[in-house]
Design an enzyme around this catalytic site. Structure first.
Site, PDB file in Angstrom:
ATOM      1  N   HIS A  29     -87.929 -11.446 -90.872  1.00 22.76           N
ATOM      2  CA  HIS A  29     -87.379 -12.412 -89.904  1.00 22.76           C
ATOM      3  C   HIS A  29     -85.938 -12.641 -90.322  1.00 22.76           C
ATOM      4  CE1 HIS A  29     -91.558 -14.175 -89.246  1.00 22.76           C
ATOM      5  NE2 HIS A  29     -91.681 -13.666 -90.446  1.00 22.76           N
TER       6      HIS A  29
ATOM      7  N   GLN B 206     -82.767 -19.895 -81.264  1.00 24.31           N
ATOM      8  CA  GLN B 206     -82.514 -19.127 -82.487  1.00 24.31           C
ATOM      9  C   GLN B 206     -81.922 -17.773 -82.127  1.00 24.31           C
ATOM     10  OE1 GLN B 206     -86.667 -19.200 -83.820  1.00 24.31           O
ATOM     11  NE2 GLN B 206     -85.970 -20.310 -85.636  1.00 24.31           N
TER      12      GLN B 206
ATOM     13  N   LYS C 259     -87.610 -15.704 -99.286  1.00 25.93           N
ATOM     14  CA  LYS C 259     -86.483 -15.600 -98.368  1.00 25.93           C
ATOM     15  C   LYS C 259     -85.147 -15.676 -99.083  1.00 25.93           C
ATOM     16  CE  LYS C 259     -86.703 -20.514 -97.377  1.00 25.93           C
ATOM     17  NZ  LYS C 259     -86.539 -21.589 -96.407  1.00 25.93           N
TER      18      LYS C 259
ATOM     19  N   ASP D 146     -82.669 -14.960 -83.075  1.00 23.05           N
ATOM     20  CA  ASP D 146     -83.797 -14.450 -83.842  1.00 23.05           C
ATOM     21  C   ASP D 146     -83.909 -12.939 -83.745  1.00 23.05           C
ATOM     22  OD1 ASP D 146     -85.882 -14.913 -85.489  1.00 23.05           O
ATOM     23  OD2 ASP D 146     -87.153 -15.934 -84.024  1.00 23.05           O
TER      24      ASP D 146
ATOM     25  N   CYS E  68     -91.722 -15.396 -83.556  1.00 19.91           N
ATOM     26  CA  CYS E  68     -92.360 -14.278 -84.280  1.00 19.91           C
ATOM     27  C   CYS E  68     -93.685 -13.817 -83.681  1.00 19.91           C
ATOM     28  CB  CYS E  68     -92.538 -14.602 -85.757  1.00 19.91           C
ATOM     29  SG  CYS E  68     -91.742 -16.076 -86.352  1.00 19.91           S
TER      30      CYS E  68
ATOM     31  N   ARG F 241     -89.535 -27.906 -81.261  1.00 17.17           N
ATOM     32  CA  ARG F 241     -90.243 -28.498 -82.398  1.00 17.17           C
ATOM     33  C   ARG F 241     -90.106 -30.002 -82.331  1.00 17.17           C
ATOM     34  NH1 ARG F 241     -88.186 -24.287 -87.053  1.00 17.17           N
ATOM     35  NH2 ARG F 241     -88.862 -22.413 -85.942  1.00 17.17           N
TER      36      ARG F 241
ATOM     37  N   HIS G  12     -86.778  -9.705 -85.365  1.00 17.80           N
ATOM     38  CA  HIS G  12     -87.838  -9.301 -86.285  1.00 17.80           C
ATOM     39  C   HIS G  12     -87.774  -7.801 -86.462  1.00 17.80           C
ATOM     40  CE1 HIS G  12     -89.177 -13.267 -84.853  1.00 17.80           C
ATOM     41  NE2 HIS G  12     -89.431 -13.410 -86.144  1.00 17.80           N
TER      42      HIS G  12
HETATM   43 ZN    ZN Z   1     -89.710 -15.094 -87.181  1.00 22.52          ZN
END
Ligand code: ZN
Ligand code: ZN
Length: 646
Positions: free
Chosen positions: A516, A382, A470, A384, A335, A364, A386
Site C-alpha cells: 500500500h 487518498q 511500514k 492510493d 484496499c 472515517r 496497491h
Molecule cells: Zn491500502
C-alpha cells in the site's frame, strides 16, 4: 568504585556515590555548566542523584528533548508555587512537560484565573527563579503523604495508587509537590517564562470527573528564545491553513453538509486537480494503471479484510437497503476493492507486478471534537495505490515507490525529512495478523530499501499496523514542525484474506505480496500542510493562476486580452484585473492573493508589444519590460527550478 558507561561507549571508574553532575565535571567544566538532567540505565534521575551501581549514564542539555522536558516540568513546579501563593486554597493536581512547554491542572475552587493575571504570575515565577532554589527529591511514607494532602482529593487518589516506599516529593524554595523526579539542578536557569493559555480539562481526562483548569506555559533559558518562539507562534497563526484556505477561496465547511466534510471551491478543486495530474503523470511512467471503485462496499467485504472486526464499532454504521436487507459500509479503505480488482482474472508470475492506482475517497468517523480543518476530516481522498508482486519483486518495488515519494517531495519544496520504519513490538506478538516469517521478510525489505536509497531513517518498534510493517516519511515544514507524509506499507495479510494468487514458474499457485502506498497521504491533509509550509506561495507550476494582468486603465482592455491569449498559447495560466481602480490598489490585492507574477499593461506596453513584469517577493528588483516570449522563458525557468522530470 563503580563503572559509569557514557553514550560514546567510554567507561569511567568513579567512586560509589558520585552524581551525574560530578561525572559531567570530570569530563569538562563547560559540559557541567550545560547539563540540566540525566538518565541512568534508562531511568530519568536528578543531576544530584547518587550513583551506587554500574550503569549507563546519559547527560542532557537544553538541546536534548529530555533536557527540555526536565526544564519545562521544573518550571511547572515554580508556576504551581506562584499560583498557590496568589490563589489561596486552590488544589494542585498534575504538572507534566509536553512537546512544547508544560501545563498544570488546577482545581481553582471558587477562584478564577484570567488573561489579566498572566503577567503577574509570570513575574512571580521569574522572581522565584532568580533566587536559584535547588530542586531536591525526598522520600515520604505513604501515610505521611496522605496526611500532607488530606485536603486534596486529587493527590490523595494519586498517592493511593502508589506503593509505600516508592513515594517521593520534590522540594524547592518553601514549596513541595508529589513528584517522581526529573528536574533541572536549580530554578536559576529559568530566564524567560510565558503563560500561553488556560483551558478546561477533566481530571484524568474523564468527562465524568470534575473539570479542572489547565494552565499552559512555556519557559526558556534565554529571553531571546522566548521571543523567537512567540514569533513562530504568530507566524503559525498567519499560516493557519483554515485562514489561508478562506482567503485564497480554496475550500469551505458547511454545517448543513456536515462537520469534517470539506467542500472544494473552484480554485481549490483546480489546485487538487493539478496535484492529481502531476502524480498521475509520474505514476504512469512508473507503470501504474488507474482504477475506479465505488464509495461503498458490502459489509462482508470488510469482514473479509478484517477491517470490520478491528474498526467496525468506531466507524460510520452500516447502510441498509430498503428491500433486500443488504448491508453496506462507507468505504474506509480502498484496499479491499483493489484486491477484488486483482481477483477479476487469473494471473501468471509473468504478468506481475500489477500496480493499481486510484484517487479513492474514503470515509472515517472522527469525533466532532477531534476534527480540525483539513487535517482531521471525516471524508477524504487518498492518492492510493496497491502493488501486487511476487516476493522476489518486493525489494525493487519498494525502492521504486521510495523514488516516487522523493520526486513528490522535491517538486513541492519539502527538503527536510526523515523516514521512520515501523516494525513489530516483539513483546506483543498477538497484536499482529500474519506469520512471523512473512513479517521478518517484509521488515527486512523495508530496511534494506531505506538503506539503499540513502534515507535518513529510524526504526520504531511497536509502531507497525496490525497487518504489516511500514515506512513513513516525517517532513519538517518551514516552521520546523514535523508532519507525517507519505506512507509505504508491506502487507502479507490481505492477499491471504482475499485468497489472491498467481501461477508461478513451477505452474503452482502462489500468494502475491501487496504494497500500500500514498505519497501525499490524503489530498486534504497534504494541501493543508502545503499551505502552512508555503504560506500559500505554492511552487509556480502548481499555482491556480501563475500571473495576473493588471491594466493601467480600462482603455487597455483589448491589449490585456491579447496578452492573455498569448499567455494561453504558452500554457501559462493567467487572468485579467481590468477594474477601474488605481494600479497601486490592484498590485496590493494581487500580492495578497499571492499571484507569482504581476503583468502591468498600459500605453507604453501596447505600443511596444511588451508587458511590465513584477515578481512577487522580488519587489526591490523593480519591473522589467519583456515580450510575451521572453516572459514565457522566465516562467519556465522558475517552473523547472522545482518541477523536475520523473
Ligand atoms: Zn491500502
Ligand atoms: Zn517534579
Amino acid at each position: 568504585m563503580i563503572k559509569v558507561t557514557l553514550p560514546d561507549g567510554s567507561v569511567k571508574e568513579m567512586a560509589q556515590g558520585v552524581t551525574p553532575m560530578d561525572v559531567a565535571k570530570s569530563i569538562s567544566e563547560g559540559l557541567a555548566r550545560n547539563v540540566i538532567s540525566a538518565s541512568y540505565n534508562g531511568t530519568t534521575i536528578e543531576t544530584t542523584t547518587t550513583l551506587t551501581t554500574d550503569g549507563t549514564l546519559i547527560l542532557y542539555t537544553w538541546n536534548d528533548k529530555e533536557g527540555k522536558k526536565a526544564f519545562w516540568h521544573s518550571t511547572s513546579h515554580v508556576m504551581a508555587q506562584a499560583l498557590q501563593e496568589m490563589y489561596h486554597g486552590i488544589k494542585l493536581t498534575l504538572g507534566p512537560a509536553i512537546d512544547n512547554g508544560f501545563y498544570y491542572d488546577v482545581d481553582f475552587g471558587d477562584k478564577k484565573i484570567t488573561d489579566a493575571d498572566f503577567k503577574k504570575i509570570e513575574d512571580r515565577v521569574l522572581e522565584i527563579s532568580r533566587e536559584k532554589h535547588e530542586f531536591k527529591m525526598r522520600s515520604v511514607s505513604k501515610a505521611e503523604a496522605l496526611e500532607v494532602y488530606k485536603d486534596n482529593e486529587y493527590k490523595t487518589e494519586l498517592i493511593s495508587n502508589l506503593e509505600d516506599g516508592t513515594i517521593t516529593f520534590c522540594d524547592h524554595s518553601n514549596f513541595f509537590d508529589l513528584c517522581r523526579g526529573g528536574h533541572i539542578p536549580n530554578t536559576g536557569i529559568i530566564k524567560a517564562m510565558k503563560i500561553l493559555s488556560v483551558a478546561g480539562a477533566y481530571w484524568r481526562g474523564d468527562e465524568k470527573n470534575k473539570q479542572l483548569t489547565r494552565v499552559y506555559g512555556i519557559s526558556f533559558p534565554k529571553q531571546k528564545d522566548l521571543t523567537d518562539y512567540l514569533e513562530l507562534l504568530e507566524e503559525a497563526k498567519r499560516r493557519d491553513h483554515r485562514k489561508l484556505g478562506k482567503e485564497l477561496e480554496l475550500f469551505h465547511f458547511s454545517q448543513k453538509v456536515g462537520q469534517g466534510l470539506p467542500l472544494w471551491l473552484p480554485k481549490g478543486a483546480a489546485l487538487r486537480d493539478r496535484l492529481e495530474q502531476f502524480l498521475k503523470k509520474a505514476q504512469k511512467k512508473a507503470g501504474y494503471e488507474q482504477v475506479v471503485t465505488p464509495h461503498i462496499g458490502m459489509k462482508d467485504l470488510y469482514v473479509t479484510s478484517g477491517h470490520y472486526a478491528k474498526y467496525g464499532a468506531d466507524s460510520f454504521q452500516p447502510i441498509n437497503t430498503p428491500a433486500e436487507g443488504e448491508e453496506f459500509l462507507l468505504k474506509p479503505m480502498n484496499c479491499p476493492h483493489h484486491c477484488e480488482i486483482y481477483n477479476a482474472r487469473p494471473w501468471s508470475y509473468k504478468d506481475l507486478p500489477k500496480r493499481y492506482a486510484e484517487f479513492g475517497t474514503v470515509y472515517r468517523y472522527e469525533q466532532s471534537g477531534e476534527l480540525h480543518g483539513l487535517t482531521r476530516v471525516r471524508g477524504f481522498t487518498q492518492d492510493d495505490a496497491h502493488i501486487f508482486c511476487t516476493p522476489d519483486q518486493l525489494d525493487a518495488e519498494f525502492k521504486n515507490v521510495i523514488d516516487l515519494v522523493l520526486y513528490v517531495f522535491g517538486s513541492l519544496g519539502f527538503e527536510n525529512f526523515t523516514a521512520q520504519v515501523s516494525v513489530r513490538d516483539l513483546d506483543n506478538p498477538d497484536k499482529y495478523i500474519g506469520s512471523v516469517e512473512n513479517w521478518e521478510k517484509a521488515e527486512n525489505a523495508i530496511i534494506s530499501a531505506a538503506k539503499d536509497k540513502g534515507l535518513n531513517y529510524v526504526i520504531e518498534a511497536g509502531e507497525a499496523a496490525f497487518y504489516g510493517p511500514k515506512l513513513d516519511f516525517m517532513v519538517k515544514d518551514a516552521l520546523g514542525r514535523s508532519w507525517q507524509l507519505g506512507t509505504i506499507q508491506v502487507d502479507y495479510n490481505l492477499p491471504e484474506r482475499f485468497e489472491l494468487s498467481y501461477k508461478g514458474a513451477d505452474d503452482k499457485l502462489h500468494r502475491p505480496v501487496m504494497i500500500h502506498r500514498a505519497p501525499f497521504g490524503s489530498m486534504e491533509r497534504f494541501i493543508a500542510i502545503l499551505l502552512e509550509h508555503t504560506a500559500g506561495n505554492f511552487p509556480i507550476w502548481l499555482m491556480p493562476e501563475q500571473a495576473i494582468i493588471l491594466s493601467l486603465s480600462e482603455k487597455y482592455e483589448n491589449y490585456a486580452k491579447k496578452v492573455l491569449d498569448l499567455l494561453e498559447n504558452h500554457e501559462i495560466r493567467a487572468l485579467i484585473d481590468n477594474r477601474n481602480e488605481t494600479i497601486g490598489k490592484k498590485i496590493r490585492e494581487a500580492e495578497m492573493n499571492k499571484y507569482p507574477f504581476m503583468l502591468i499593461v498600459g500605453e507604453e506596453e501596447e505600443k511596444n508589444g511588451t508587458i511590465s513584469v513584477r515578481q512577487r517577493g522580488q519587489e526591490g528588483k523593480g519591473n522589467i519590460s519583456v515580450t510575451i516570449e521572453e516572459f514565457a522563458a522566465i516562467i519556465n525557468e522558475e517552473i523547472n527550478k522545482t518541477l523536475k522530470q520523473f
